[in-house]
Design a protein around this motif. Structure first.
Motif, short mmCIF file in Angstrom:
data_model
loop_
_atom_site.label_atom_id
_atom_site.label_comp_id
_atom_site.label_asym_id
_atom_site.label_seq_id
_atom_site.Cartn_x
_atom_site.Cartn_y
_atom_site.Cartn_z
N UNK A 88 28.01 34.96 15.27
CA UNK A 88 27.79 35.09 16.71
C UNK A 88 26.80 33.99 17.10
N UNK A 89 27.26 33.01 17.85
CA UNK A 89 26.45 31.83 18.15
C UNK A 89 25.99 31.79 19.60
N UNK A 90 26.38 32.80 20.38
CA UNK A 90 25.99 32.82 21.80
C UNK A 90 26.08 34.25 22.30
N UNK A 91 25.11 34.65 23.10
CA UNK A 91 25.19 35.96 23.74
C UNK A 91 24.52 35.88 25.10
N UNK A 92 25.24 36.35 26.12
CA UNK A 92 24.71 36.43 27.48
C UNK A 92 24.64 37.90 27.87
N UNK A 93 23.49 38.32 28.41
CA UNK A 93 23.30 39.70 28.84
C UNK A 93 23.63 39.79 30.32
N UNK A 94 24.82 40.28 30.62
CA UNK A 94 25.35 40.19 31.98
C UNK A 94 24.59 41.05 32.98
N UNK A 95 23.95 42.12 32.51
CA UNK A 95 23.21 43.00 33.43
C UNK A 95 21.78 42.53 33.65
N UNK A 96 21.36 41.51 32.93
CA UNK A 96 20.00 40.97 33.07
C UNK A 96 20.10 39.51 33.48
N UNK A 97 19.54 39.20 34.61
CA UNK A 97 19.63 37.84 35.14
C UNK A 97 18.49 36.97 34.61
N UNK A 98 18.79 35.70 34.49
CA UNK A 98 17.78 34.75 34.02
C UNK A 98 16.60 34.69 34.97
N UNK A 99 16.90 34.65 36.26
CA UNK A 99 15.86 34.62 37.28
C UNK A 99 16.10 35.73 38.29
N UNK A 100 15.03 36.15 38.91
CA UNK A 100 15.13 37.20 39.91
C UNK A 100 16.07 36.78 41.04
N UNK A 101 17.01 37.65 41.38
CA UNK A 101 18.00 37.42 42.43
C UNK A 101 18.94 36.25 42.11
N UNK A 102 18.95 35.82 40.86
CA UNK A 102 19.84 34.73 40.46
C UNK A 102 21.20 35.26 40.02
N UNK A 103 22.12 34.34 39.80
CA UNK A 103 23.47 34.71 39.36
C UNK A 103 23.68 34.50 37.87
N UNK A 104 22.90 33.61 37.27
CA UNK A 104 23.09 33.29 35.86
C UNK A 104 22.52 34.40 34.98
N UNK A 105 23.29 34.83 33.96
CA UNK A 105 22.79 35.90 33.08
C UNK A 105 21.72 35.37 32.14
N UNK A 106 20.94 36.28 31.59
CA UNK A 106 19.96 35.92 30.60
C UNK A 106 20.67 35.65 29.28
#
Length: 543
Positions: A88-106
């Protein structure tokens, strides 16, 4: 006077605590790791420990943007799997955003120029297909895209590899709706005429990074592990550089931690495993497990498995995987006090659905519970103030004879039924509660990007306009004015007291808004309580 000294005491204690925490992070001697000396059972293969691809291995040529990667998407996770080894070389947490009110996942696991962070697993041993001797197996997949459908609760992603001797290896990834854990199964179908001997391993590779913590936010980034003897222990990058882990245990887990998020390999709890670590000269650190060694007879099948968690430090989710994995939410030495505070905070949040109001309710609960002690504190302070003329006359009469002065004071306190330490107890009780709540607010991922009202849109970071710290300083100033300094007080101490609201305001500028809210509301409650208590005392003739 006593109250002002108590305020100074709690301020100095808390600042000293923060300084000590930061010194521990930056300068404290690292603990020496001791190799486990017990003899491992025959079911644990230590002979092939060198088979695990080490941190010195060259970085994979496949990047997270490669078309060869297999993308798997659920309601909470998007992961990418490298067919070379099935890592597993990548994981995005769709319910947690990188920035507040942002669209990009953490993004937690990734391969970039700044960080290398992947979860690797494979089969080693005499007939392993992922060892440092044989190289990594390249798996085949029927698709490059897997998505959890709306009517599905489980998503299976099978990868297959057929060895030269005809043995079929199926690596199955199973993901679940509403969960961050990934089940990894190896099914070995031994169609050869020879007995096979294999052992599963899982490890997390992470670039060695310096801690990003500060005095006000002493967060941890590094490894941690659990064994049957040690339920939870941090193992920093410095520890890993100094000594490689090699601990035999029943069950256990190995993890990489950062603020609010964690990745962890959890092997079967009834298997004998080895928790290990290694470090490369190029700045990569590994921590992981080697599982039990299995003999697979010709014509038979065997399944080996482990769980991998990649997500937020959600205590309920972590506890479902292992009864000790929730300890990665590290509340420090006051965990026994922080846990009930966290549960109470969660209870209030379930009622009001606003974390700021939940913090206010916690404050009211704590202050209400301590009210009898607070009343005793102010009563003791009032009696002490009323005794000041007698104490001044006593000092003038006895002069510098400290022994006689001490005896006379104790007799006076006993006669007047005054406890000179009565004003300290509420402060001493509030200090650990404050520190425990500080760690709850610092470590609880639920408060990340949690709004309160108006301009406070994230209680886990500082007030962007510094309004609450300033209001907190004003409330301290009001409390100070309600309790005039005694005429006999040392002038230097008087100046320190006068500057305390300013000093506290400066410190609280960088505190999480949730903690400032707790302190501000606590001050307002204390002012109200003082008014009520003072009114009652004046009716009794105590000014």
């Amino acid at each position: 006077m006593e109250s002002q000294r108590n305020i100074l005491l709690i301020g100095l204690l808390f600042v000293s605590f923060l300084l000590w925490q930061q010194w521990q992070v930056d300068n404290a001697p690292q603990p020496v790791a001791h190799t486990h000396t017990s003899v491992a059972p025959s079911t644990v293969a230590d002979a092939h420990s060198s088979d695990v691809p080490s941190a010195d291995s060259a970085l994979p040529e496949v990047t997270t943007n490669s078309k060869e990667l297999i993308t798997v998407t659920t309601d909470l996770l998007e992961i990418k799997i490298d067919p070379m080894g099935g890592d597993i070389v990548y994981s995005a947490l769709l319910a947690h955003k990188l920035e507040e009110n942002g669209d990009d996942p953490f993004i937690l696991l990734e391969q970039t120029n700044d960080i290398y962070y992947v979860a690797q697993s494979g089969l080693i041993g005499r007939d392993g297909i992922d060892s440092s001797r044989s190289g990594r197996a390249h798996f085949d997949s029927t698709s490059r895209e897997y998505t959890l459908a709306a009517d599905q609760d489980t998503l299976n992603v099978p990868l297959t590899y057929v060895a030269a001797n005809g043995v079929t290896y199926t690596k199955m990834f199973t993901l679940y709706r509403g969960k961050y854990n990934v089940n990894v199964d190896y099914n070995i179908n031994n169609t050869s005429s020879e007995q096979l001997q294999v052992q599963m391993y899982g490890q997390i590779k992470h670039s060695i990074k310096k801690s990003e913590s500060s005095m006000m936010m002493p967060t941890y980034r590094g490894a941690a592990f659990s064994t049957a003897d040690t339920r939870y222990e941090k193992y920093s990058f410095d520890d890993m550089v100094d000594t490689n882990l090699d601990k035999s245990t029943l069950g256990g887990w190995a993890a990489m931690l950062q603020h609010y998020f964690v990745s962890a390999w959890v092997p079967p709890e009834n298997d004998k495993n080895i928790i290990f670590s290694s470090v490369s000269a190029g700045g990569l650190a590994n921590i992981g497990f080697r599982g039990a060694l299995y003999d697979i007879a010709p014509g038979s099948e065997q399944t080996l498995n482990a769980q991998f968690y990649v997500g937020p430090k959600d205590q309920e989710s972590l506890s479902e995987i292992s009864d000790s994995l929730n300890l990665v939410v590290d509340y420090g030495f006051l965990w026994w006090l922080a846990v009930p505070i966290y549960k109470l905070l969660m209870f209030f949040q379930s009622l009001v659905t606003n974390w700021g109001i939940a913090i206010i309710l916690i404050t009211l609960t704590v202050r209400g519970a301590l009210y009898p002690l607070t009343k005793a504190q102010y009563t003791s302070m009032a009696k002490m103030r009323n005794l000041q003329p007698k104490l001044a006359e006593m000092k003038e009469r006895l002069g510098d004879d400290r022994q006689k002065m001490g005896q006379a004071m104790m007799e006076l306190y006993k006669k007047e039924k005054v406890n000179p330490m009565g004003g300290c107890l509420p402060i001493l009780l509030q200090m650990p509660i404050f520190i425990a709540l500080y760690w709850v607010l610092l470590e609880s991922v639920e408060l990340r990007h949690a709004p309160f009202m108006l301009w406070i849109t994230d209680l886990s970071v500082q007030d962007p306009y510094y309004v609450m710290p300033i209001l907190m300083g004003i409330s301290m100033f009001v409390m100070q004015k309600m309790q005039p300094m005694a005429p006999t007080m040392d002038p230097m101490q008087v100046k320190m007291m006068q500057w305390m609201p300013v000093i506290f305001t400066v410190f609280f500028l960088w505190f999480p808004a949730g903690l400032v809210l707790y302190w501000l509301v606590g001050n307002l409650v204390a002012i109200t309580q003082q008014k009520i208590i003072y009114a009652g005392l004046e009716k009794k003739g105590l000014k």
